[in-house]
Every structure is written in structure tokens, then in C-alpha cells.
Design an enzyme around this catalytic site. Structure first.
Site, PDB file in Angstrom:
ATOM      1  CE1 TYR A 138      14.800  -4.771  -5.474  1.00 53.39           C
ATOM      2  CE2 TYR A 138      13.830  -2.810  -4.507  1.00 53.39           C
ATOM      3  CZ  TYR A 138      14.283  -4.111  -4.384  1.00 53.39           C
ATOM      4  OH  TYR A 138      14.201  -4.748  -3.174  1.00 53.39           O
ATOM      5  CD1 TRP A 154       9.806  -5.230  -2.678  1.00 51.99           C
ATOM      6  CD2 TRP A 154       8.217  -6.393  -1.605  1.00 51.99           C
ATOM      7  NE1 TRP A 154      10.420  -6.030  -1.742  1.00 51.99           N
ATOM      8  CE2 TRP A 154       9.465  -6.744  -1.063  1.00 51.99           C
ATOM      9  CE3 TRP A 154       7.063  -6.985  -1.081  1.00 51.99           C
ATOM     10  CZ2 TRP A 154       9.603  -7.676  -0.029  1.00 51.99           C
ATOM     11  CZ3 TRP A 154       7.203  -7.903  -0.047  1.00 51.99           C
ATOM     12  CH2 TRP A 154       8.462  -8.243   0.463  1.00 51.99           C
TER      13      TRP A 154
END
Ligand SMILES: Nc1nc2c(c(=O)[nH]1)N[C@H]1C(S)=C(S)[C@@H](COP(=O)(O)OP(=O)(O)OC[C@H]3O[C@@H](n4cnc5c(=O)[nH]c(N)nc54)[C@H](O)[C@@H]3O)O[C@H]1N2
Ligand SMILES: Nc1nc2c(c(=O)[nH]1)N[C@H]1C(S)=C(S)[C@@H](COP(=O)(O)OP(=O)(O)OC[C@H]3O[C@@H](n4cnc5c(=O)[nH]c(N)nc54)[C@H](O)[C@@H]3O)O[C@H]1N2
Ligand SMILES: [Mo]
Length: 808
Positions: free
Chosen positions: A118, A120
């Protein structure tokens, strides 16, 4: 940085927080300055973190391997994060690592690999680190993955049961132009924090939200910011009940600004229920709307009236919980009923214990007002949470890397990562199912940082010790990289070509490489291709393309899909696009976007022809499906549930301050914390913590003091800032300071001798404090937004911040 050379015009590039031109320094090795794209009316201050970032000392220069792992082989170790590193050549590291992937698959099966990864990462459609890792692991035979996000983990699970998928709420929200024209009362739980509207995952184009909000204010809409922190809505101030009693739009000259209702954190549901109570009791509820468009209104109403549990959710009842005066609640309910009203909730509210409830209670409130589907009225999520809600999106998706299928069915809700490591074979519930945690031996992370995003970092640290192998791809020596066994230096986006954009950006932008690769850094794609080659599936991973060919391939197939209308919904415009060479030349291409959007207008017009994708096709104020799940912490209708940590609870006697760990104003998460914009905000070199002057005075804390913030889970140092924008009793410490656990051997023994515990984050990361506790047995989502703490002035020796100094 003024030493600018390179092409005077620079190269086009993009980050999650905006499109810009990058100019390099004289040697052409780093970015010296950035110029925001001329099409962006409100460029993000986060651009200021970019200059100097490529060659910053915190870059990983060459592959690094933890000494204990390299010498003794894979296996559990308490040395992760404490050991030294060796730096063998790339080929040796890749050989050994490929062997380790093969061993884990052979001995334990693919489910023993946790590859949710996980995070960005950087903007870019091809070099998206997580997609790259997933594609690699799928070709390897699969991996244990994660579902949902830290951002909207509760929304993603509850909303499809009760109204529509989260993506519909946030991508197809009523646009700001419609709001400015039609909305009279804009009630925002969590405000519209413009600090957050700079970013969108994939690359931002223009930033229309500040202008959209200003237009709404200029039109005289009454904006009510319900939040513990006034600056979640610029200019918000406390007003008297008579402000709410006003009718029509505001006279801007006479009564500028927005109203601030300084709610006690974590109690919004109580306020929402009381607002419904007033609507119901005063005959202001839209009964026709409830009948035609909703199911379960009667069961929910019985709860609000107290018929089902003996407690009427009156304004007086709510006032004791949320500390908003009962008279204010009555006045607000009447104001909302008398006007075209939008109820919106920022994503932060669902990042708390029972975070499903505020979303659902706000939906119920909007349903009782009966304006869902009307222009400028209704229900929304996330205005102000990102550069997305309220914008005009493209009607179609943008190019993306095909990840392939994952044959492994094991998964976790993303924020249950420590639980998974601690309890292999243990069970958890998720959206009605009961599942088992797999036994993870190898974990790989590319483009994410659990030492940023996860809660209770002390617990996470201990749990990581149980792995055989932790692999991290990152451009920087992040705290996660420091805890890894194998650290693979990735390039930053500035070292490679790519395309950027999201559905909300309105364009596909060029990200041209601005500088050569730093030291021995490689693209994640090249690293994974080299591993795939060694594992015997190189061709399946690369399909014979290099990065440039992939970008062309992704662009060409996407253009073809558009031309043939394969991905264009009926009625939407399909663009005629130039070829990639022309796009590159122009620096990007503008895409057609949707016109004004009124959320749920079709459903309102004809709920039979346009049913919602819920089980009943209508708004569910009582869910039979959720009732069937029989969860004590997620009842079948919106419900006030006391959180474990809140100022009205038992715990507040010992921990009397409610810390809001919100998104940082000066960076994206932990990214580029060493950049100029982020560094300029630090106080005494630490992350700033804001306190109300009254709370500071009670503790002898002055502006600029170093303070120790603590719970019984952990502690951090931070730099005090006094501010009356906070409700007393509330303190605010944003996420994102790089975790820097106190170690007497590195930081010096003096602070320890004065009582600073080992593992205290000397830099100010709030996730050493937060509890690792799911929202509920329904979504199991992140609850990092809230934690109860105590704070004291730290008068002992202040250790240096060493988070940006590489371990090798
Ligand atoms: N207490 C608390 N905690 C929270 C939240 C909260 O409200 N309160 N919010 C949560 C939310 S909403 C989110 S989204 C998460 C964010 O959590 P993350 O997304 O994990 O945080 P980032 O700092 O963006 O981490 C991205 C990492 O990717 C690296 N990176 C960048 N480009 C590349 C690349 O090209 N390749 C590779 N391999 N790596 C790259 C960066 O250096 C960085 O280390 O945090 C969550 N955590
Ligand atoms: N500058 C910047 N922008 C970002 C990000 C970033 O890291 N930096 N991250 C992006 C990401 S990944 C995401 S998911 C979004 C997140 O968007 P959000 O989740 O909306 O952002 P936050 O800043 O965490 O919270 C918004 C506000 O909610 C208020 N709040 C907290 N608790 C309560 C409560 O109990 N009740 C009420 N009424 N209000 C409360 C806080 O005062 C806080 O400032 O932001 C995005 N935008
Ligand atoms: Mo997020």
C-alpha cells in the site's frame, strides 16, 4: 536554489500535487527550481519540496542488505532497524533475492508473500510502483494482497451497502459550479481544508477547489464548518444563534465568513442524530422523500426518538456528548430545512473508531432533509479532502499498467497488517465474511511506507521481527528501508519518462526525465524485470518491451480504446487524440471533461429506471445485509457508539488531550519531509504540534518549546505552536515526520539519562501514539486520525533528528 542552468525552458513534469516545469542545476543532476504549470490557478505549496530532492543525502545510493540477513540468511530477527548494512553489487543482490523468492514459494507457497504494498509512490501511469509489484508477483504465482485504502477504508465498505460505491460519491460529486449557483447552506463536517486539495493520486492538473469554495462564499451561501479546528475552513469563526436564524443568502458585505461549530472530536454522529431529531419532532422531515427513495426510515426514526433503546437523541442529549449547545443544534436544523442544503463529510471522520457511522448518519440527515439529487442539495463525501470531489472529471479512465490476475485468495483489509503478522492462522471478520490470516514469511514494499501510514509503530516494529525477509524498494532511506533486509534503490519520477493524470486532472501530462539516474538507482520496472528474468518469467513480465515501449503501448491501446468507444460511456464525448510523439512535444494533452454534475439526479428523477446499486435500489437507513452480519460494533442503522478514546470517556482522566493526527499542510504524507516547504514548518527541528493557549499554559508550555507527547503505547517529541484555532482540549500533530526512534547509541545517551525512553520518536511522528484498532468488524479500516494523549514540556537534552542521515 538559484544556480539554475539546463534548458531555460526546463522539462514538463508532474507530481501528485501538481504539474510543473523542472529546471536543473548547472551539473544537470538535480532540480534547481520548479515553475507551476500556467494552467493551474492555485499551485500547491508542496512544489517547494522538489528542488534538491534528487540528490538529497537521504537517497539510497546503491543496493543495501542488512548484515545479519546477508551473513546468516533469512529468518526472524530482532535486529531489523538496528543492524548495519552491507552493499554488495546489484547482480549479487538480485541473485540472492531471486533465490529467496523461489525458496519462500517452494517451502511455504505464494500466500506466504505479502505484497499489498500500500502507498502513494510517485505520480505516473506506467512507473506506478504498486502496479509494477503486483504485476511481478502475479507472474510469480500470486501473493497475499490487501483491500481498501487508508484514505477511505470505511467508506469503501459501508457506502455500497447504503447508497453507492465510494468512487461514485467522490468522482461524481456535485460540481463546484452547481454548488455556487444553487447551494444556500453548506454544512461541512471537517470543513473544506484547502491544505488537502492540492493532491490526487496519479498526478494533479489544475486546482479548482479554492476558487470553487470562494465562489460559493461570494454567492452568499451560509457555510457551517463543524470541526474541532477552525482553519479547516478559512475565515470560519464562532457566531451566535441568530446567524443560523437568518434567511436567504448572506449579505457578503455585512456578514462575511463562515460559521465555526467547534465540535468535540469523535462525536459528530451524536450531533447528526440530534439534527434528525429536530427535523422529525418539528415536522421538517421530507416524508415523501423518505418514502419514495429510502428504506428503513422507520426503524432509524424509532432509534432517534428513543423508541427502540429508551434514549431520545434530543439536542440536549447530543449537547452533553458533542458540547455544541442544544439551542445551536435546533437553529442549525431549522436553517438546513429552510434552504437548499448540502451535507458533506471529510474523509477524516471515517478514519476513526466506528468510522462507518458518521458517513451513514450524515446520509440519514441528508435523507431527512430530502434534497439528495437536487442541484446544490444533498449528500457528499470529501469536498476538501482531495483534488477530486467537485471537479469535472473525464468520463473515461486513463491508461494503466495491466497487473494480471492473482491466483492467491488470501487478503487482509489494508490496515490489519500488524494483526496479520502477530496472529498467523487467526481469524478476522470483514464485510460479512470470516477469514484467516496467512503465515507471511516475505514482505515486499514498493511505493509505500507503513512507518508513515500505520498505527502503533512500536507494535509494528516488533511484528516485523517475525518475518524471514523484508524487501523495500524506495528512492530514500525511509524508516521502512532502515527496517528492511534488502533495500533496492528506486529512481524518483524525475529520473524517468512517464505520463501523468487522473480522471479529475482533465489532462494527460508528460513527465519527462529531468535528470539522469542518481548513483546506482534503477527504475522499479527494471529491478522487477531483472528479478523476473532470474526467476524464469522475464518475458511474461516485460512482454519484450522496455519502459519507453511500454509507455507507447499503454498510450496507443488506450487511444484505440477511446477511438472505438470501448471505455467511453454512452453520451460522453470521445476525444480524437494525437500520437504520443505529438503529446510529448506539447507537454501533454487536454481531455474532454464532463459538464456540470448534480449527484444522484437520475435516481431522483426516476428511482425505478435509475435504482441505486444497493440491495434495495434505494438509500438504506436500515440495512438488512448489515443486520445479517450481526456485528456489535456496526449495528444495522446509523448509531452513536462511544469510542474507546474520546474526551467524554473514562480514558480522558488519564489522557486529557485529544490529538488529531490529520494530513500535513506542507508535504504529501512522509514524502520529501526534507524539502524546503516541509522544513520551513518545523519548530525546533521537530514536527509542529498545535495546542490551545489554555492547554499550553496549564502545562507551562510556551511557543517554540520542545514537548513530549505520550500515551501508554509510545511517545514522541514535537515543537509547540499555540493557536486559538483549536478547540480547547484538542491538539493537532500532522502525520509525516520521518519516524526517528531514540537510540542512545546513535542519538547520544544524555536524553536517555534524563528519562527519554528508547523508541521515543524524537522527530514527531504521531503514529507512535495512535492505537492499531480497526473501525469495526465491518470495514476493519484505519483509525489513525484520533488518539488521547498527555503532553509535557521536555526540559531534558534534545536529541538531534537523524532520520535523514542514511545508515550507510
Ligand atoms: N495517524 C494517521 N495515520 C495515517 C493517516 C491519518 O489520517 N492519521 N492517513 C492515512 C492515509 S489517508 C494515507 S493515504 C497513508 C499514506 O501512506 P503512504 O502512501 O504509505 O505514504 P507516503 O509517504 O506517500 O509513502 C510513499 C513512499 O513511496 C516512495 N516512493 C515515491 N516514488 C517512488 C517510486 O517511484 N518507487 C518506489 N519504489 N517508491 C517510491 C516514497 O519515497 C515514500 O517512501 O497514511 C495513512 N496514515
Ligand atoms: N497537503 C496534503 N494534502 C493531502 C494529503 C497530504 O498528505 N498532504 N493527503 C491526501 C490523502 S491521501 C487523503 S486520504 C486526504 C485526506 O483528507 P481528510 O481525511 O479530509 O484530511 P485530514 O487533514 O486528515 O482531516 C481533515 C480535517 O478533519 C478534521 N477532523 C478530525 N477529526 C474530526 C472529527 O472528529 N470531527 C470533525 N467534524 N472533524 C474532524 C480535522 O480538523 C482535519 O483537519 O488528503 C489528501 N490531501
Ligand atoms: Mo489517503
Amino acid at each position: 536554489m538559484t544556480d539554475v542552468a539546463g534548458p531555460a525552458s526546463g522539462v514538463p513534469h508532474a507530481a501528485h500535487w501538481g504539474t510543473y516545469t523542472a529546471r536543473t542545476d548547472r551539473e544537470g543532476r538535480d532540480v534547481a527550481d520548479v515553475t507551476p504549470w500556467s494552467g493551474d490557478a492555485a499551485p500547491s505549496p508542496l512544489l517547494g519540496n522538489i528542488p534538491g530532492s534528487v540528490t538529497h543525502r537521504s537517497r539510497v545510493a546503491r543496493p543495501a542488505v542488512r548484515r545479519g540477513w546477508w551473513e546468516d540468511g533469512p529468518g526472524p530477527s530482532s535486529r531489523r532497524g538496528r543492524d548495519s548494512f552491507v552493499q554488495p553489487p546489484w547482480d549479487e543482490v538480485l541473485d540472492v533475492l531471486a533465490g529467496e523468492y523461489a525458496r519462500v514459494v517452494r517451502e511455504f507457497g505464494n500466500s506466504a508473500i505479502y505484497g499489498g504494498s500500500y502507498g502513494w509512490a510517485s505520480a505516473g501511469r506506467f512507473h506506478h510502483a504498486q502496479s509494477q509489484v503486483h504485476r511481478f508477483l502475479n507472474r510469480l504465482g500470486g501473493y497475499t494482497g490487501s483491500v481498501n485504502s487508508y484514505s477511505t477504508g470505511a467508506s469503501e465498505v459501508i457506502l455500497p451497502h447504503v447508497i453507492a460505491p465510494e468512487s461514485v460519491l467522490t468522482q461524481l460529486a456535485t460540481t463546484w459550479d452547481v454548488l455556487a449557483r444553487e447551494c444556500e447552506v453548506f454544512v461541512c463536517f471537517g470543513g473544506v481544508p484547502l491544505k488537502n486539495t492540492g493532491t490526487d493520486s496519479g498526478g494533479s492538473g489544475p486546482h479548482p477547489t479554492p476558487a470553487g469554495l470562494a465562489a460559493l462564499q461570494d454567492a452568499g451561501a451560509r457555510i457551517v464548518a463543524i470541526t474541532p479546528i477552525a482553519d479547516d475552513l478559512g475565515g470560519a469563526r464562532e457566531v451566535g444563534d441568530d446567524w443560523f436564524a437568518g434567511t436567504g443568502r448572506l449579505d457578503r458585505a455585512a456578514d462575511a465568513g463562515a460559521a465555526w461549530i467547534p465540535i468535540r472530536p469523535g462525536t459528530d454522529v451524536a450531533l447528526m442524530l440530534a439534527l434528525v431529531h429536530v427535523l422529525d419532532a418539528e415536522g421538517l422531515a421530507d416524508e415523501a422523500f423518505l418514502q419514495r427513495y429510502c428504506v428503513g426510515a422507520e426503524a432509524f426514526r424509532a432509534y432517534v426518538r428513543g423508541e427502540s433503546d429508551g434514549v431520545a437523541k434530543t439536542p440536549e442529549w447530543a449537547a452533553r456528548l458533542c458540547e455544541v449547545p442544544a439551542s445551536r443544534i435546533v437553529a442549525l436544523a431549522r436553517l438546513m430545512a429552510a434552504h437548499r442544503t448540502t451535507v458533506t463529510v471529510t474523509w477524516s471522520l471515517q478514519r476513526t473508531e466506528h468510522g462507518e457511522q458518521p458517513l451513514w448518519a450524515a446520509l440519514a440527515l441528508a435523507a431527512f432533509l430530502g434534497q439528495i439529487g437536487l442541484p446544490g442539495g444533498g449528500y457528499a463525501n470529501g469536498y476538501g479532502s482531495m483534488n477530486k470531489p467537485g471537479l469535472h472529471p473525464t468520463a473515461f479512465r486513463l491508461p494503466s499498467l495491466p497487473q494480471g490476475a492473482n491466483p492467491v485468495t488470501d487478503f487482509i483489509p489494508v490496515a490489519r497488517v500488524t494483526d496479520m503478522l502477530e496472529r498467523p492462522g487467526g481469524t478476522f471478520t470483514y464485510d460479512g465474511g470470516t477469514y484467516t490470516y496467512p503465515d507471511i514469511r516475505l514482505m515486499v514494499w514498493a511505493g509505500g511506507n507503513p512507518f508513515h501510514h500505520h498505527q502503533d509503530l512500536g507494535r509494528l516494529r516488533r511484528a516485523l521481527g517475525g518475518l524471514d525477509t523484508l524487501v523495500v524498494h524506495d528512492p530514500y532511506w525511509t524508516p521502512l528501508a532502515r527496517h528492511a533486509d534488502v533495500v533496492l534503490p528506486s529512481t524518483t519520477s524525475l529520473e524517468r519518462d512517464d505520463l501523468a493524470g487522473t480522471r479529475a486532472s482533465g489532462r494527460l501530462g508528460v513527465m519527462a526525465a529531468a535528470v539522469p539516474r542518481h548513483e546506482q538507482a534503477r527504475d522499479d520496472y527494471d529491478i522487477l524485470a531483472a528479478l523476473a528474468e532470474r526467476l524464469g518469467f522475464g518475458e511474461a513480465f516485460t512482454e519484450g518491451r522496455d519502459a519507453r515501449q511500454w509507455i507507447e503501448h499503454l498510450y496507443d491501446t488506450w487511444r484505440e480504446d477511446l477511438t472505438r468507444r470501448r471505455i467511453v460511456p454512452p453520451g460522453a464525448e470521445a476525444p480524437t487524440l494525437p500520437d504520443l510523439a505529438q503529446v510529448w512535444e506539447a507537454g501533454g494533452v487536454e481531455l474532454p471533461t464532463m459538464g456540470p454534475i448534480v449527484a444522484f439526479a437520475d435516481f431522483r428523477r426516476d428511482p425505478s429506471a435509475h435504482p441505486l446499486p444497493t440491495p434495495s435500489g434505494r438509500i438504506e437507513l436500515f440495512s438488512d445485509v448489515i443486520k445479517g452480519y450481526d456485528l456489535p460494533d456496526c449495528p444495522p442503522h446509523p448509531t452513536w457508539l462511544e469510542p474507546t478514546e474520546w474526551l467524554g470517556g473514562e480514558g480522558a482522566r488519564r489522557w486529557p488531550l485529544h490529538l488529531v493526527a490529520n494530513q500535513p499542510r506542507t508535504r504529501l504524507h512522509s514524502q520529501l519531509d526534507h524539502g524546503a516547504t516541509s522544513q520551513a514548518s518545523k519548530v525546533a527541528g521537530r514536527e509542529p504540534i498545535r495546542l490551545h493557549p489554555v492547554d499550553a499554559a496549564a502545562r507551562g508550555i510556551g511557543c517554540g518549546d520542545v514537548v513530549r507527547v505520550f500515551t501508554d503505547r509510545g511517545a514522541c517529541l514535537a515543537g509547540a505552536v499555540l493557536s486559538d484555532a483549536l478547540r480547547p482540549g484538542v491538539v493537532q500533530l500532522s502525520t509525516g515526520a520521518w519516524f526517528d526512534p531514540y537510540d542512545p547509541a546513535r542519538h547520544g545517551p544524555e536524553a536517555g539519562a534524563a528519562g527519554l525512553a528508547e523508541g521515543t520518536c524524537v522527530h514527531g511522528n504521531p503514529n507512535v501514539l495512535t492505537a492499531d484498532r480497526g473501525t469495526s468488524g465491518l470495514a476493519q479500516a484505519c483509525t489513525g486520525q484520533h488518539v488521547l494523549v498527555e503532553i509535557e514540556r521536555w526540559d531534558g537534552p534534545v536529541p538531534p533528528v537523524l532520520a535523514f542521515d542514511p545508515p550507510v
